[in-house]
Structure formats: structure tokens, C-alpha cells
Enzyme design. Sequence first.
Site, short mmCIF file in Angstrom:
data_model
loop_
_atom_site.label_atom_id
_atom_site.label_comp_id
_atom_site.label_asym_id
_atom_site.label_seq_id
_atom_site.Cartn_x
_atom_site.Cartn_y
_atom_site.Cartn_z
N ARG A 577 0.86 -1.18 0.00
CA ARG A 577 0.00 0.00 0.00
C ARG A 577 0.89 1.22 0.00
O ARG A 577 2.08 1.16 0.37
CB ARG A 577 -0.88 0.01 1.25
N HIS A 578 0.34 2.35 -0.38
CA HIS A 578 1.05 3.63 -0.27
C HIS A 578 1.37 3.89 1.20
O HIS A 578 0.77 3.29 2.11
CB HIS A 578 0.17 4.75 -0.82
N ASN A 584 -5.89 8.94 5.60
CA ASN A 584 -5.83 7.76 6.49
C ASN A 584 -5.84 8.23 7.94
O ASN A 584 -6.53 7.67 8.79
CB ASN A 584 -4.54 6.95 6.27
N ARG A 629 -1.05 9.70 -3.47
CA ARG A 629 -0.40 9.00 -2.37
C ARG A 629 0.46 7.83 -2.83
O ARG A 629 1.44 7.48 -2.16
CB ARG A 629 -1.43 8.58 -1.31
N GLU A 651 -7.71 3.33 -6.10
CA GLU A 651 -8.49 2.70 -5.02
C GLU A 651 -9.95 2.53 -5.44
O GLU A 651 -10.45 3.25 -6.32
CB GLU A 651 -8.38 3.55 -3.74
N HIS A 717 -3.49 0.45 -3.34
CA HIS A 717 -4.38 0.78 -2.22
C HIS A 717 -4.98 -0.50 -1.64
O HIS A 717 -4.96 -1.55 -2.26
CB HIS A 717 -5.51 1.68 -2.73
O1 F6P Z 1 -9.27 3.55 4.30
C1 F6P Z 1 -8.35 3.43 3.27
C2 F6P Z 1 -9.01 2.88 2.03
O2 F6P Z 1 -8.00 2.69 1.05
C3 F6P Z 1 -10.12 3.73 1.47
O3 F6P Z 1 -9.69 4.74 0.59
C4 F6P Z 1 -11.00 2.70 0.79
O4 F6P Z 1 -12.30 3.15 0.56
C5 F6P Z 1 -10.91 1.60 1.80
O5 F6P Z 1 -9.60 1.60 2.30
C6 F6P Z 1 -11.22 0.24 1.25
O6 F6P Z 1 -11.35 -0.66 2.32
P1 F6P Z 1 -12.80 -1.18 2.74
O7 F6P Z 1 -13.30 -1.86 1.53
O8 F6P Z 1 -12.54 -2.11 3.89
O9 F6P Z 1 -13.67 -0.02 3.13
#
Ligand code: F6P
Length: 765
Positions: A577-578, A584, A629, A651, A717
Site C-alpha cells: 500500500r502507499h 488515512n 499518495r 483505489e 491501495h
Molecule cells: O481507508 C483506506 C481505504 O483505502 C479507502 O480509501 C478505501 O475506501 C478503503 O480503504 C477500502 O477498504 P474497505 O473496503 O474495507 O472499506
Amino acid sequence: MGTGSSKDTEGGSHGREGEGEGEGEGENLDQGGGGQLYVSLKMENYKLKGDLIPHVYGSVPLIGSWDSSKALSMERESASMWELSFVVPPNHETLDFKFLLKPKYTNAPCVVEEGPNRQLIGGTLQGDARLALFKLNGDDGLEYRVFIKADRVSPFDLAASWRAYQENLRPSAVRGIPDVSIDSVPQTGAENGSSASLELDLEHYVVPAPSTCANSGLVYAANMTETPRSLTLSGLFSKSDGPSSAAHSFKDGGDVSVDRPSPIKEMEVVVPDPTKVYLSSGMVESKSVGTLSPLQKQDSHRGLFVDRGVGSPRLVKSSSASTFSFDLKLDTETKNSMPAASGAVAAAAIADQMLGPKEDRHLAIVLVGLPARGKTFTAAKLTRYLRWLGHDTKHFNVGKYRRLKHGANQSADFFRADNPEGIEARNEVAALAFDDMVSWMQEGGQVGVFDATNSTRKRRNMLMKMAEGKCKIIFLETICNDERIIERNIRLKIQQSPDYAEEPDFEAGLRDFKSRLANYEKVYELVEEGSYIKMIDMVSGHGGQIQVNNISGYLPGRIVFFLVNTHLTPRPILLTRHGESRDNVRGRIGGDTVLSDAGELYAKKLSNFVEKRLKSERAASIWTSTLQRTILTASHIGGGFPKIQWRALDEIYAGVCDGMTYEEIKKNMPEEYEARKKDKLRYRYPRGESYLDVIQRLEPVIIELERQRAPVVVISHQAVLRALYAYFADRPLKEIPHIEIPLHTIIEIQMGVTGVQEKRYKLMD
Ligand code: F6P
């Protein structure tokens, strides 16, 4: 044991070989300059007595014990030569040791060589140690010539040679090389990235991979295939087939429970006016999770739509459209085979369901080829890919059926073409496996990968007859003309196949397998009939060719495309990941913010790690998403590696929720929050994406990762890496949204001939 490096190191090497060695007069290799000493001890005797296996035992730093029962066995390098290799720091403490001979089959006492202990200092054997003398009962004695060779090698060369040796498919006997070993901490004064001690690995950075990690390379692929149900039900099978058979459990009624794509909820049918749901036979009432938001209503189109995701109207039926419904319970009661997917995969499946002939809804990929041509490996890889795309796919391995029915210890005679009982027995298990596959398809299974040699036209005719009206057959023939690769595959087979698990003698196993192979060669008929894909010399990823005949349709086309692009050249793929972003820190999802201070620190550590890890890899590349990022996380990586931005690596897009915290979504859009909690895989954010959408857009990334022959670092991501990781680790779709991908951790996926292996490095908290 002889890795390539120990045998081949010539000019420029510090090592010395031959009779002049071991006399205590050579240069001492402890001269600084970094690197490790790779020491190879050899014993030679042309007049071998009985079954005596040379061993070494000695002081703790090297051998570990003066207890002869714990002595290290030397490996046979040729008929007369035995070898043991190990790695020590150049300034290693004095190593005391002795040779001893152990009888192979009896419990008779071992014979320790005469004379004082041998001593190794700075890679040099002290004293006049050219001969090792053993006194046997009532005998004059037995003399071996002793050779020692010490080469200074860099940690990187060691890691590379260790890997190369692994690729040769024999366990490494190099002691002291823990694994791919890199030092991520800058070494002041160390040249060429080499460190001066054995502390060259990332001991304190390596974190254990989760138990479900990508380690399929350690397991023989055939063991992971379907466990026969028909024979188990009828009580014909009694034995288990290797260690992994426990992974397959039987449900009531003999249904096989395996790691398969998650059961997908019913596909729901919604009319534009949600209060009017058309119900007709077989049609499922709308059970859309949550109510329709204004946005969702705007999104409603007229016509046939597939899988709009939970929380949104899915299949919109106009009052004029003919009734058409799908039951997507892929676990047991599926009547129509549909992929658990969105986008092109689902659209194509719908078209096939509606327009294609009935038997085309189920596809049998029937492997063809001589033993040791990589059929099982190809079958397993294809199964993994199709499952990841959402196609309900199973791998049926006839060898597994044979072992369960006839035992694992069949000799080459069983496979003779002039052995009628053998032929009948083999045809019988092939038919049973094919039957199981067809039954499973009739319950809704979509793609069966049927893995056997199927090397005669007669056998293939039998299968085509069995498939009539039930499924479409495509033969997938693997042809390999490279003797080196065949030899490597044979060795892998002896090591990994349950057929040879009880054969203690590697050479005897080799002989038996080679004569089995010869039996097949006598009757092998190349595929010239039906629909087929021929993979000819495709293993290395360069050269080779694919020939196709009579192939059409979306899925067969995808399969060909996948096969064209995959190969087995070993290379690492680093996923990370970044670094932590400002969003975050604030707990906001999505967005496009820069890195926090911690994220910035990770970017620097990552650059240091990557530059060292890929130092000798000229063609490596760095892939990021198009979001700041990831680009910033890659920004410090030098070394001339090209950096490529992929939109597909962005992402998961949270649509109207982008930039919100989970708390805000829960408070302001409780239905959305609940809908996602209920089915995170299929939930699509309003105007955004679902995990299934992400998987679809990542398909070209997977194909390119398969195609690349050099290492790739993917900086992306959380959601995207979950999906990519699941492909390599063969994790079921339903688990994808819940896979842990921690920040500031590198997941190294090692691709190669033995499958996929994983290692994790945590560079910081
Ligand atoms: O929180 C970091 C992140 O990369 C968000 O940008 C993204 O929406 C999320 O994680 C994805 O994870 P999850 O599907 O568990 O919400």
C-alpha cells in the site's frame, strides 16, 4: 549438493579445487571486503562399498552436534562423488568436524574416519587432509579423496544461486542461507550492497504471512483438486490422497466442500417502480438491501442489466421485456451457471445463457499431454484465474482418482499400453472423474478443468461421447520439447507427487517415472480433433507458440489470452500500500491527499528496500495508481526503474461516499452502511464501485503481471491489493473484502515453477 554457483565458479573466484587443496597453505579468505564464504566439501571414491552414505558431523557453529545420529548427510553428486555445501562468514570461528559413513538400510553402527578432527579456518582446511580413511570390520579400510572449495560470494549472488538451485527443484543443502536475503538498512562502507556477516536478511522486518498465505508452491497441485465424490459415496475409495485431502470435507450427501467462489446471493429483479415486482415462475422477488435512494432511482434504466451490486437495483425489467431470471446461488442449487462477477464477464455469461446452445453453458477444458509437461500446474493456474474472475471452476485430477482407487504405488507397468488391466483401470477412473465433473456442472458448475494425459484419440473419443449434450470440450494440449524443462519437471514429480511419496530412493523413482513416460510416448497421439488449444514450448515466456483450432466465445477467448501471457520464469512481485496518507490519519476513505509524516518516512524506507532488493534486476519496474499518495510513495525510488501509472490501480471508488468517514456514512446513510456490511463483495457505492467491479478492472493488471518476466513493485491501495493478492493466494472471492493488507508492509510474491510463495516485510509500524 552443488548449486550452480559451487560447480561453476571459475576465474576470479577465491576458491581452489583439486588435490592442491586442503593443505593449509592457501590464502586465508578472511580478508574483509564483505560477502560470505560458500564452502563445498566433497568426498570421492570409485570403489564404493555397499550402501554407505558419507556424512559430516562436528562442532556447533557448522554441524550443530558431535552426536553421530545427527550427522549431516552428504549428497550424491555423481556415482563416485558426494558433497555437502554450507555458508559461513569469512571470519568464522574454527569449525571442527569429521567425516563418517552411515549404512543406508541397516541400523549397523556408523564408521567414523580415522585421525584427528578436521579444522576449517577462514574457509581453509588445516593440515594434510587429502584423504579420509575409514576402517571397516575385517577390512583393510576404505579411502576417500577429500576436496574443499571456498568461494567468496555476495549475499545477492547467494540468494540468486539459492533460488536458481531451488528452481532446479531439489531442496537446498546450503546451510546458513535462510531465504531470499536482503539487507534493507543502508550499509555504510559495504560494497555492492553486500553485508559482512550472515545478518543479511531482514530478520527483524519479516513478519509471518497469514496461515492462508500464498504458499501453494509447497503443495503438489494435484492434491488440491477435487476429491472424488461418486467413489467415496459408493465406498470404493478408502484412502486419503496426500496431506491436503483434509482440506476437502464432505457435506451430507457426499457433496464436496472445497475452496470455491463464495456462494452468491440471488440476483434480484427490480422493476422501475419498486412497489411493483413482477413475479413469475422461477423469478426471485426483489430483496434489495436497503431502500432505493434517489440516486439509485436515477440510475435505473430500462432493459436487462446484470449485477448492479447489492444496495442498488440490479436487474431492471421493463414491463415489455420477457421474463428472465437468474438464480445465483452458486453453492448447491444453481441451475444456471453464472459467474459471480460484474462487467464484461457477467455480460458475456448472460449472452451465452440466452443465446448459446445449452451445452455451451458448461465448459470442459480437457488437458492433453505426456507426463511431466506441466499439465497439472497449468490446470491449477487456469482454475485459479477463472475462479478469481468469478467463474465457478473446478479442477478434476484423474491421477488423484487413480491413487484413491488403486493406491499410490503403481509401478511403470501399470501404464504400459500392452497391459489391458492397466488400461481398463485407467479408463475407469478417467470416466469416474469425468462423470463427477458433469454431475457438478449439472448442478450449476461452469468450467471443469479435466486433468489427465488423455494422450490417445480413443480416450478423447470416450470423453467426447460422455460430454455430448452436457458440456462443450476444449482440449488443452501442453507440448514441451525442451529436455531441460522435462528433466526438471520429472524431478519435481518425484519430489512432490504422492506417487513417489513412499519411494525412499530418488534415483529409483526417477527410473520408474522415466519408464512410465516411455510407455506413454509409445502410444501418444497429438490432438487433431475438435476444439483445441496447443501450448508449445511456452514455459519460459519467450519463444514458443499457441495454436488454436475451432475456438470461439468469450470465455474460451479469455482462456487463450490468459494462456498466451502466462509463463513460469521465476520473478518476485512486491505488493505494498502507499505510505499513510493524511486522509488515512483522519479516517476518511478515498480522496487524493498527500502523505502524512509517517507515510513520507515509509516512502523513504521503501525506496531503500526496493533499491537493494532489486539491485541486480535491470528490467524491474514500479507501478503506481494515478493517485498522489501512491505516486509520492514511489517518488524516492531511484535505480533507474521505470515508473508506470495505472488508472486500474486506483483505489475502489466510493462514489458519493468518497471523502467521508465510516462513521459519517453510518450516520447519514445507514441503509448504505448496512448494505455494505451485509455483502461487501457485491455492494456498490452509489455512483461508485463494488469489489467485483474492482476485480474486473484489475484483470489487465493480472494479465500483465503474469506476462512480465522481470520483477514488478506494485504500489496501490487497500481494496485493490486485496483483489490482487487474492489472485496470487487463490483466496475465494467472498474473502477478498476482508483480507488484511497492512500499511507499511511489503508482500513479496515469488512466482516460479513450483507455484506461488509469499513473504512479508514490515518496514515500520
Ligand atoms: O481507508 C483506506 C481505504 O483505502 C479507502 O480509501 C478505501 O475506501 C478503503 O480503504 C477500502 O477498504 P474497505 O473496503 O474495507 O472499506
